[in-house]
Design an enzyme around this catalytic site. Structure first.
Site, PDB file in Angstrom:
ATOM      1  N   HIS A 113       0.863  -1.189   0.000  1.00  0.00           N
ATOM      2  CA  HIS A 113       0.000   0.000   0.000  1.00  0.00           C
ATOM      3  C   HIS A 113       0.891   1.228   0.000  1.00  0.00           C
ATOM      4  O   HIS A 113       1.745   1.392   0.879  1.00  0.00           O
ATOM      5  CB  HIS A 113      -0.918   0.022   1.220  1.00  0.00           C
ATOM      6  CG  HIS A 113      -1.760   1.266   1.295  1.00  0.00           C
ATOM      7  ND1 HIS A 113      -2.759   1.531   0.386  1.00  0.00           N
ATOM      8  CD2 HIS A 113      -1.724   2.320   2.141  1.00  0.00           C
ATOM      9  CE1 HIS A 113      -3.326   2.690   0.679  1.00  0.00           C
ATOM     10  NE2 HIS A 113      -2.717   3.189   1.745  1.00  0.00           N
ATOM     11  N   GLY A 164       2.518   5.510   4.438  1.00  0.00           N
ATOM     12  CA  GLY A 164       2.041   6.330   5.544  1.00  0.00           C
ATOM     13  C   GLY A 164       0.560   6.141   5.750  1.00  0.00           C
ATOM     14  O   GLY A 164      -0.128   5.463   4.971  1.00  0.00           O
ATOM     15  N   GLY A 208      -4.559   9.676   4.172  1.00  0.00           N
ATOM     16  CA  GLY A 208      -4.762  11.105   4.344  1.00  0.00           C
ATOM     17  C   GLY A 208      -3.518  11.875   4.734  1.00  0.00           C
ATOM     18  O   GLY A 208      -3.584  13.089   4.947  1.00  0.00           O
ATOM     19  N   GLY A 214      -1.004  12.525   2.882  1.00  0.00           N
ATOM     20  CA  GLY A 214      -0.555  13.373   1.785  1.00  0.00           C
ATOM     21  C   GLY A 214       0.349  12.695   0.776  1.00  0.00           C
ATOM     22  O   GLY A 214       1.074  13.371   0.048  1.00  0.00           O
ATOM     23  N   SER A 252      -0.436  11.023  -2.025  1.00  0.00           N
ATOM     24  CA  SER A 252      -0.804  11.312  -3.412  1.00  0.00           C
ATOM     25  C   SER A 252      -0.511  12.758  -3.777  1.00  0.00           C
ATOM     26  O   SER A 252      -0.083  13.052  -4.904  1.00  0.00           O
ATOM     27  CB  SER A 252      -2.285  10.996  -3.633  1.00  0.00           C
ATOM     28  OG  SER A 252      -2.534   9.618  -3.455  1.00  0.00           O
ATOM     29  N   ASP A 292      -1.502   3.581  -4.919  1.00  0.00           N
ATOM     30  CA  ASP A 292      -2.377   2.804  -4.041  1.00  0.00           C
ATOM     31  C   ASP A 292      -1.936   1.352  -3.854  1.00  0.00           C
ATOM     32  O   ASP A 292      -1.833   0.880  -2.728  1.00  0.00           O
ATOM     33  CB  ASP A 292      -3.821   2.839  -4.549  1.00  0.00           C
ATOM     34  CG  ASP A 292      -4.771   2.218  -3.535  1.00  0.00           C
ATOM     35  OD1 ASP A 292      -4.675   2.566  -2.346  1.00  0.00           O
ATOM     36  OD2 ASP A 292      -5.590   1.371  -3.928  1.00  0.00           O
ATOM     37  N   GLU A 350      -5.032   8.987  -7.514  1.00  0.00           N
ATOM     38  CA  GLU A 350      -6.166   9.560  -6.793  1.00  0.00           C
ATOM     39  C   GLU A 350      -5.671  10.624  -5.831  1.00  0.00           C
ATOM     40  O   GLU A 350      -4.815  10.361  -4.973  1.00  0.00           O
ATOM     41  CB  GLU A 350      -6.908   8.480  -6.003  1.00  0.00           C
ATOM     42  CG  GLU A 350      -8.092   9.050  -5.231  1.00  0.00           C
ATOM     43  CD  GLU A 350      -8.691   8.061  -4.247  1.00  0.00           C
ATOM     44  OE1 GLU A 350      -9.671   8.433  -3.563  1.00  0.00           O
ATOM     45  OE2 GLU A 350      -8.166   6.931  -4.145  1.00  0.00           O
ATOM     46  N   ARG A 405      19.517  14.333  15.036  1.00  0.00           N
ATOM     47  CA  ARG A 405      19.883  15.413  14.123  1.00  0.00           C
ATOM     48  C   ARG A 405      21.125  15.077  13.309  1.00  0.00           C
ATOM     49  O   ARG A 405      21.446  15.781  12.349  1.00  0.00           O
ATOM     50  CB  ARG A 405      20.108  16.703  14.920  1.00  0.00           C
ATOM     51  CG  ARG A 405      18.860  17.155  15.655  1.00  0.00           C
ATOM     52  CD  ARG A 405      19.093  18.431  16.426  1.00  0.00           C
ATOM     53  NE  ARG A 405      19.399  19.563  15.542  1.00  0.00           N
ATOM     54  CZ  ARG A 405      19.668  20.799  15.991  1.00  0.00           C
ATOM     55  NH1 ARG A 405      19.672  21.038  17.295  1.00  0.00           N
ATOM     56  NH2 ARG A 405      19.942  21.760  15.143  1.00  0.00           N
TER      57      ARG A 405
END
EC number: 2.7.11.-
Length: 324
Positions: free
Chosen positions: A144, A159, A162, A164, A166, A183, A208, A251
């Site tokens: 996925h 991730g 929603g 981000g 795509s 997807d 999408e 870091r």
């Protein structure tokens, strides 16, 4: 990438026209598996020239092999042919339009082994079948995420829904990189340490984007915006971080880790998603940094070495010179 095949009939249907393969014996009524029925059979080499010691699933005979068999004498010829078919190959292929002798047809009928013919050379038949079967029989899984080609590397964005992925993929396409799959990219293991990703035909070219719906990237941005397949070189895990969590990240080394897919270890980095961060620039930079790592350079190690040299030089300067 070749379509997965598991039977001899499926193989002939897909690559037969290119090699001009023809059935010398009747077409089998039942599907014949290309892999052995036992674990030892599954470990067989799939295709190769005459080999009775480590038999291939697809035995290819050319003029050299036929001449060798003819030189053995009648008894040895018969014994070698018997051993050839006793290994239960999926098929025996005769190159350069060689017409097999009656002995081959007799043993083939008795063992239920198909005989095939081709006008192509045995070297070409072996090379093309090996290349085709490497992909067609490769171990596969569906992941996925969004799979992209960025600066020559295959990058899988993963991730939460929603996050981000795509949107970032769309921005990367606008910046000149290429979409491979959205997807549900399909990943195949084509070598001991090599994974290759591609897109299922049904989803090819589509992306999408929430709020915009389904976009045809090829139609919108042209042929150069999409790619059929690429090796999987890097996984980028997009995660949402608040200020405190972001401050606690290493870091010096960043978030480099690994993930194992189909037994292959793939480098993975975590890309923090937070307001005000230019994710496209960060992703390009992460890919460039991974390219440097592959070439043997690590900025963190370089900085540590510089610090160590600086400390050594400072220590030497501060050490008093003994008086004579």
């Amino acid at each position: 990438m070749a379509t997965p095949v598991e039977t001899l009939q499926g193989l002939i249907e897909q690559i037969g026209p290119r090699l001009r393969l023809r059935w010398l014996t009747p077409l089998p009524e039942q599907p014949l598996t290309l892999l052995g029925a036992t674990p030892s059979g599954a470990a067989q080499s799939l295709v190769g020239s005459l080999n009775c010691i480590h038999p291939n699933r697809l035995q290819v005979l050319g003029h050299a092999e036929i001449t060798h068999l003819d030189d053995l004498g009648a008894a040895a010829f018969r014994d070698t042919v018997e051993r050839l078919f006793a290994a239960r190959p999926a098929a025996v292929i005769f190159a350069r339009d060689i017409e097999p002798s009656a002995s081959f047809f007799e043993v083939a009928e008795r063992t239920g082994t198909p005989l095939l013919g081709s006008p192509k050379s045995d070297d070409e038949i072996v090379d093309r079948l090996q290349y085709f079967l490497t992909y067609a029989l490769a171990e596969r899984t569906t992941l996925h995420g969004v799979f992209l080609e960025v600066l020559g590397m295959g990058v899988l964005l993963v991730g939460d829904p929603g996050i981000g992925k795509s949107e970032l993929a769309l921005e990367m396409v606008v910046r000149g990189h290429r979409l491979i799959a959205d997807d549900a990219p399909e990943v195949a293991r084509i070598g001991p340490e090599t994974l290759q990703g591609s897109c299922p035909p049904l989803l090819r070219d589509f992306l999408e984007v929430r709020g915009l719906g389904v976009l045809n990237v090829r139609a919108m941005f042209g042929e150069g915006a999409v790619q059929q397949r690429e090796q999987l070189n890097l996984i980028v895990n997009m995660r949402s971080f608040d200020g405190a969590a972001l401050a606690h990240m290493d870091r010096l080394r960043g978030s480099l880790s690994t993930r194992t897919i189909l037994g292959v270890v793939v480098p993975e980095i975590t890309l923090p998603v937070a307001p005000g961060r230019n994710l496209a620039v960060l992703l390009e930079t992460a890919v460039r940094n991974q390219i440097l790592r592959v070439r043997g350079y690590d900025a963190g190690d370089d900085l540590i070495d510089r610090q160590a040299r600086s400390i050594d030089e400072t220590t030497q300067c501060m050490t008093p010179t003994p008086s004579v």
